[in-house]
Design a protein around this motif. Structure first.
Motif, short mmCIF file in Angstrom:
data_model
loop_
_atom_site.label_atom_id
_atom_site.label_comp_id
_atom_site.label_asym_id
_atom_site.label_seq_id
_atom_site.Cartn_x
_atom_site.Cartn_y
_atom_site.Cartn_z
N GLY A 283 0.82 -1.36 -0.02
CA GLY A 283 0.10 0.13 -0.17
C GLY A 283 0.58 1.34 0.05
O GLY A 283 1.92 1.00 -0.05
N ASP A 284 -0.08 2.46 -0.02
CA ASP A 284 0.73 3.60 -0.30
C ASP A 284 1.71 4.26 1.28
O ASP A 284 1.02 4.01 2.16
N VAL A 285 2.79 4.78 0.92
CA VAL A 285 3.19 5.36 2.12
C VAL A 285 2.58 6.77 2.42
O VAL A 285 2.43 7.44 1.58
N ASN A 286 2.42 7.00 3.67
CA ASN A 286 1.46 8.34 4.04
C ASN A 286 2.59 9.20 4.33
O ASN A 286 3.06 9.42 5.44
N TYR A 287 3.04 10.32 3.28
CA TYR A 287 4.23 11.13 3.35
C TYR A 287 3.68 12.18 4.39
O TYR A 287 4.26 12.86 5.03
N GLU A 288 2.23 12.63 4.32
CA GLU A 288 1.76 13.71 4.97
C GLU A 288 1.89 13.57 6.44
O GLU A 288 2.02 14.36 7.23
N ALA A 289 1.69 12.19 6.81
CA ALA A 289 1.70 11.71 8.36
C ALA A 289 3.33 12.05 8.78
O ALA A 289 3.46 12.46 9.92
N ILE A 290 4.48 11.53 7.85
CA ILE A 290 5.51 11.85 8.50
C ILE A 290 5.85 13.47 8.27
O ILE A 290 6.69 13.51 9.48
N ARG A 291 5.48 13.93 7.44
CA ARG A 291 5.73 15.43 7.37
C ARG A 291 5.04 16.06 8.76
O ARG A 291 5.67 16.82 9.44
N ALA A 292 4.05 15.77 9.09
CA ALA A 292 3.45 16.30 10.50
C ALA A 292 4.08 15.76 11.52
O ALA A 292 4.24 16.75 12.43
N VAL A 293 4.71 14.62 11.89
CA VAL A 293 5.57 14.39 12.77
C VAL A 293 6.81 15.05 12.78
O VAL A 293 7.12 15.54 13.99
#
Length: 324
Positions: free
Chosen positions: A182-192
């Motif tokens: 599945g897709d990697v959630n780049y937005e979640a990493i950015r928020a962290v």
């Protein structure tokens, strides 16, 4: 250059702690091909506390295998602390990572790995105890969620990790339920990354230099953790660094060089891998299949490789059937 606690490291491209894969042979080949920082394989805290003659086999290393970090997986704060003290006595690691991301069923069933995402207070307790007990920096490997992404809960968790002694966060951009698909959630990493002041390393789908740059560009992360992308491609860390600096890919590795590095990797396995003869040749076949990708007639060769009975026959097969 990146700072993790009191430690400065000359690269922000790290080779991940790959359970069952990133052994000494794997790391030596990766370093020869350009990797500048590696982890030991993930170590089960229980295994270091059992009086077994082979309990330190997973920590086999050499002077060429530097600099290096360790990673422990476990479910109890005191257990992990005691195992960490043993690990530090055995090998000169620069920092210690706590695995709260492994999605494998047998690990999660014990309450370890990604299961700690469901017990954030226990994870924070582990980090606090280790940070106050040990003389080296403590980091943590996380996923963005267990069943799904709960951004407020994730941000609360990473802030608590930082407040309780974590010197860096390694964040896989998938949930536990996604495993490695599945897709990697780049937005979640950015928020962290935006929520903490300690370094954040992005992980997940770093299979090519282009995808590595995408991780940096879309998340603003401080570094990356290369995992499956290094299977059969020990040059990946070097290639990523080149691409980030020059904006172009380095020259492609020739079949001749791939064969040469594969044979050197197998020779290291013969020398260093600690297991039964059957287990060793089985793993050698697996490693050969990693490198086979891209060779002519690769699909046909796979079936033949899986029947090879010993090291000498495997080397002859490589010389005779894998083209220059």
């Amino acid at each position: 250059m990146i700072q993790i606690g009191s430690v400065q490291i000359a690269t922000n491209i790290f080779l991940a702690p790959l359970s069952g894969c990133s052994d000494l042979a794997f790391r030596l080949i990766a370093r020869e091909c350009g990797a500048k920082f590696c982890f030991f394989e993930m170590v089960d805290a229980h295994s270091l506390l059992r009086p077994h003659p082979k309990r330190f086999d997973i920590l086999r290393s050499s002077e060429q295998d530097r600099p290096i970090a360790g990673q422990l997986v476990g479910e109890k704060p005191e257990l992990i602390r005691d195992a960490a003290q043993i690990l530090i006595e055995q090998v000169p690691i620069m920092f210690l990572d706590i695995n709260s991301a492994c999605p494998v069923k047998k690990v999660v069933k014990k309450g370890a790995g990604a299961a700690l995402l469901q017990e954030p207070q226990k994870l924070v307790q582990i980090l606090s105890l280790l940070a106050s007990s040990l003389s080296i920096p403590i980091t943590v490997k996380l996923r963005i969620g267990y069943y799904q992404v709960d951004m407020p809960a994730l941000l609360d968790l990473v802030k608590s990790c930082e407040a309780n002694g974590a010197s860096a966060i390694f964040l896989h951009g998938r949930t536990r339920d996604q495993l490695y698909s599945g897709d990697v959630n780049y937005e979640a990493i950015r928020a962290v990354k935006a929520a903490v002041t300690i370094p954040v390393f992005g992980s997940g789908n770093i299979l090519t230099p282009e995808l590595a740059k995408q991780m940096f560009d879309l998340t603003g992360c401080d570094g990356i953790l290369v995992a499956r992308g290094a299977f059969g491609n020990p040059w990946i860390s070097r290639d990523i660094a080149y691409y980030l600096e020059h904006g172009t890919l380095p020259p492609e590795i020739s079949f001749e060089e791939r064969k040469s590095v594969l044979k050197r990797h197998l020779a290291y396995l013969r020398e260093f891998r600690m297991c039964s003869p059957a287990g060793k040749i089985g793993f050698m076949r697996k490693v050969t299949l990693w490198y086979l990708k891209g060779f002519p007639n690769a699909s046909r060769q796979r079936g033949l490789i899986n029947t090879i009975p010993d090291y000498e026959t495997l080397i002859r097969f490589i010389d005779e059937h894998m083209p220059q």
